[in-house]
Structure formats: structure tokens, C-alpha cells
Design a protein around this motif. Structure first.
Motif, PDB file in Angstrom:
ATOM      1  N   UNK A   1      41.102  50.340  32.108  1.00 33.95           N
ATOM      2  CA  UNK A   1      40.281  49.570  33.049  1.00 33.95           C
ATOM      3  C   UNK A   1      40.422  50.106  34.468  1.00 33.95           C
ATOM      4  N   UNK A   2      41.609  50.635  34.805  1.00 34.82           N
ATOM      5  CA  UNK A   2      41.809  51.214  36.133  1.00 34.82           C
ATOM      6  C   UNK A   2      40.904  52.426  36.343  1.00 34.82           C
ATOM      7  N   UNK A   3      40.676  53.208  35.287  1.00 38.13           N
ATOM      8  CA  UNK A   3      39.714  54.306  35.365  1.00 38.13           C
ATOM      9  C   UNK A   3      38.343  53.777  35.755  1.00 38.13           C
ATOM     10  N   UNK A   4      37.945  52.678  35.137  1.00 32.31           N
ATOM     11  CA  UNK A   4      36.585  52.169  35.314  1.00 32.31           C
ATOM     12  C   UNK A   4      36.361  51.563  36.706  1.00 32.31           C
ATOM     13  N   UNK A   5      37.451  51.084  37.349  1.00 29.28           N
ATOM     14  CA  UNK A   5      37.302  50.531  38.699  1.00 29.28           C
ATOM     15  C   UNK A   5      37.691  51.547  39.774  1.00 29.28           C
TER      16      UNK A   5
ATOM     17  N   UNK B   1      26.358  52.426  40.136  1.00 28.79           N
ATOM     18  CA  UNK B   1      27.696  52.290  39.549  1.00 28.79           C
ATOM     19  C   UNK B   1      28.787  52.110  40.590  1.00 28.79           C
ATOM     20  N   UNK B   2      28.434  52.144  41.863  1.00 31.86           N
ATOM     21  CA  UNK B   2      29.410  51.777  42.895  1.00 31.86           C
ATOM     22  C   UNK B   2      29.497  50.268  43.043  1.00 31.86           C
ATOM     23  N   UNK B   3      28.525  49.556  42.484  1.00 32.69           N
ATOM     24  CA  UNK B   3      28.492  48.099  42.636  1.00 32.69           C
ATOM     25  C   UNK B   3      28.642  47.391  41.292  1.00 32.69           C
ATOM     26  N   UNK B   4      27.631  47.476  40.434  1.00 29.62           N
ATOM     27  CA  UNK B   4      27.600  46.652  39.224  1.00 29.62           C
ATOM     28  C   UNK B   4      28.763  46.898  38.253  1.00 29.62           C
ATOM     29  N   UNK B   5      28.950  48.125  37.734  1.00 28.49           N
ATOM     30  CA  UNK B   5      30.044  48.318  36.773  1.00 28.49           C
ATOM     31  C   UNK B   5      31.420  48.066  37.374  1.00 28.49           C
ATOM     32  N   UNK B   6      31.575  48.390  38.657  1.00 27.53           N
ATOM     33  CA  UNK B   6      32.875  48.196  39.303  1.00 27.53           C
ATOM     34  C   UNK B   6      33.233  46.713  39.357  1.00 27.53           C
TER      35      UNK B   6
ATOM     36  N   UNK C   1      32.458  39.647  45.900  1.00 24.67           N
ATOM     37  CA  UNK C   1      31.117  39.143  46.234  1.00 24.67           C
ATOM     38  C   UNK C   1      30.639  39.729  47.559  1.00 24.67           C
ATOM     39  N   UNK C   2      31.539  39.789  48.534  1.00 23.52           N
ATOM     40  CA  UNK C   2      31.178  40.347  49.837  1.00 23.52           C
ATOM     41  C   UNK C   2      31.058  41.868  49.764  1.00 23.52           C
ATOM     42  N   UNK C   3      31.885  42.485  48.935  1.00 28.11           N
ATOM     43  CA  UNK C   3      31.848  43.949  48.787  1.00 28.11           C
ATOM     44  C   UNK C   3      30.503  44.403  48.227  1.00 28.11           C
ATOM     45  N   UNK C   4      29.947  43.636  47.295  1.00 29.44           N
ATOM     46  CA  UNK C   4      28.651  44.002  46.714  1.00 29.44           C
ATOM     47  C   UNK C   4      27.591  44.109  47.808  1.00 29.44           C
TER      48      UNK C   4
END
Length: 316
Positions: free
Chosen positions: A50-54, A78-83, A165-168
Motif C-alpha cells: 500500500x505504501x507503493x500505491x500512496x 493518479x495524483x489525486x484519486x488513487x492516492x 480532503x483539502x489535499x484533493x
């Protein structure tokens, strides 16, 4: 590689726990069942996958190259949704089935959070491509979010949810600006291309400045409140080292965010940036910038929603 590690970890968890159900695993360890080394190794593999994915350090090495090499709209996605989805999954994995094994996963998250904050802040300083800079920025932001998760408390999970939420909003807005950076139809991706943007396209420069101030955590922008709630949760859980490292790396990170603002407002224009003529893109820029700038006026919906979600996670 990440999927292989995730699958291998899940198979170890199943082999030593006898189930893959979150509820049954949680009940097993709530009853004081023996924690075998094999299960702990499986949990670490799951967390590594999971650390790879984030894009959390030290599993971040793919991120800068992929951010730079992929088409910018794909990078923005992929900088927003999958992360965010992967952060939510990691939160559920450590808090629901393995909530009673905090002693086993705590040190893993502490190391990952510190490495992510330090690498994300210091390596970004050397970047010349805006997409690579955003890649290291995202690594740093994941580190801040993990600070809240490391506490293992309801306030910590609430801080993570508020932060993401704010990061998105900040991230989508910043990538909307990058997508709007064109000269005669050609995409501009170098940081030097932002030179003098305030003179050639003042509205785009002002919008980017809002997102950069917010990502740096400067009040009253939304990004400040994201870091505030995460650090408050860390202090309440006596995770003082994480809070101190977080504040210090925020200062380092502010350098490269503010450098972009300096380039836009104090350097001479390198190119003439095209006007934004896409109504959809304009709408995204306006909505995300207003949300980021005016979040402090009405923060209750995000704060209450995050609190309710965190409470529901712990109620189970």
C-alpha cells in the motif's frame, strides 16, 4: 511489484490468521490471540504494498519519473484519486482488522512518515520540472497524512481525512494551472516557464499562488488547517518527534513553494502564456482556488464529516 507484495502479505495473513475478513481478524486479536511472527511479516508486506500505491518513502522511487513522463491529465488523475483511495484503504487496514496490533505496525508507519516528509521536502528543492516537483510534493504530503494515522487515535484518523480532503482540492487546482500553461498550444512544464506569469497572465499566477501558499501550510489557506489537525493529533498522542519533524520539513517545503511565487511575480517573462479559453478548466480553477482560499470561512462540513467518519471507524 507493489501488487505482488500486497498479495504475498495477504496470503501470509490468511495463512496465520485463518481468515481474510476484517471483522473476524479484529475479533481474533481483540480476544487476545497469539500474534505469530508470520502474521506480523504478512502485515508488513501488506503495508509495503500500500505504501507503493500512496508513494510513501522508501517506496516512492517510481513517482517522479511517472509524474514527469505521463500525459499531464493522467498525472493529475493518479495524483489525486488513487492516492486518496489508497490512503483510505491503508487507514482501514491498520485501524479495523489490525487495530489491536498497533505495537506491531506503529514503528513501520513512524519510519515511513519521517522518510516521506524529509525526502519530499529536501529533494523537491533540486527539481526544475514542475511535474517532478509536484511528485516530491505529493510524497511529502503523504508523510504529513501518515503522521495522523501513526497516532492510532480517532483524532488522528480525523486529521488524515481532513488533510486528504483539502489535499484533493489543492492538488487538482495546481494541476489545472499546469494544464493551462501553454505557449502557442505547446505545453510548458519547466519551472522557469512560470517566470513573469503575473505579467502575462495575472489571474493564472494569482490562482497558482493560492495553491502554493496552501501547500506550504501558510494561514489562512486550507493547507494550514490540514497540517494543524494532523499535528494536534500527534501532540495529543505524545508523538512529539513526528510533530517536530513535520513542522521543520514544512519550513523546508515552503522554500520551493514560495520560490515558484517569486518566479511568477519578480522574474521577467520567459514566454507569453496563452489565455485559458476552456470553460471547464476555468471552472475548475475558480472552484478549487475559492475553496482553498475561503475554507476557513465555513470549515464545518469537512470537519464534521471527517469526525463522523472517524467515529464510525472506531465504533466498529
Amino acid at each position: 511489484l507493489s501488487s505482488g507484495m500486497l498479495l504475498y502479505g495477504a496470503s501470509l495473513v490468511y495463512g496465520f490468521a485463518g481468515t481474510t475478513s476484517f471483522d473476524k481478524v479484529a475479533a481474533l486479536f481483540a480476544g487476545g490471540a497469539h500474534v505469530s511472527p508470520g502474521l506480523v511479516i504478512g502485515l508488513v508486506f501488506v503495508m509495503a504494498g500500500l505504501a507503493f500505491k500512496i508513494s510513501a518513502a522508501p517506496f516512492h522511487m517510481w513517482t517522479p519519473d511517472v509524474y514527469e513522463g505521463a500525459p499531464t491529465p493522467v498525472t493529475a488523475f493518479f495524483a489525486a484519486a488513487p492516492k486518496v483511495a489508497a490512503i483510505a484503504l491503508l487507514t482501514r487496514v491498520v485501524m479495523e482488522p489490525f487495530g489491536h496490533l498497533a505495537a506491531q505496525w506503529h514503528q513501520v508507519l513512524v519510519a515511513t512518515a519521517i522518510l516521506s516528509m524529509v525526502i519530499g521536502s529536501f529533494v523537491a528543492i533540486m527539481q526544475t520540472n514542475i511535474k517532478r516537483l509536484m511528485a516530491y510534493s505529493s510524497i511529502g504530503h503523504v508523510g504529513y497524512a501518515l503522521v495522523g494515522l501513526t497516532t492510532g487515535t480517532q483524532d488522528g484518523v480525523r486529521g488524515v481525512l481532513i488533510y486528504m480532503a483539502l489535499y484533493i482540492a489543492m492538488n487538482i487546482g495546481a494541476f489545472a494551472v499546469i494544464l493551462s500553461m501553454k505557449a502557442k498550444g505547446r505545453m510548458l512544464e519547466e519551472i522557469k516557464d512560470f517566470s513573469g506569469l503575473s505579467k502575462t497572465n495575472p489571474m493564472l499566477a494569482a490562482t497558482m499562488a493560492i495553491f502554493m501558499f496552501s501547500m506550504a501550510g501558510i494561514p489562512p489557506m486550507a493547507g494550514f488547517f490540514g497540517k494543524l489537525y494532523v499535528f494536534l493529533a500527534a501532540i495529543a498522542a505524545q508523538e512529539y518527534t513526528l510533530a517536530v519533524v513535520g513542522v521543520l520539513t514544512s519550513v523546508v517545503g515552503a522554500f520551493y513553494y514560495l520560490r515558484i511565487i517569486k518566479i511568477m511575480y519578480f522574474d521577467e517573462p520567459a514566454v507569453v502564456v496563452d489565455k485559458v479559453d476552456d470553460d471547464g478548466m476555468t471552472g475548475v480553477l475558480v472552484l478549487t482556488s475559492l475553496f482553498t482560499l475561503l475554507f476557513f470561512v465555513a470549515p464545518a462540513p469537512i470537519l464534521n464529516g471527517a469526525a463522523a467518519a472517524a467515529a464510525a471507524l472506531f465504533a466498529g
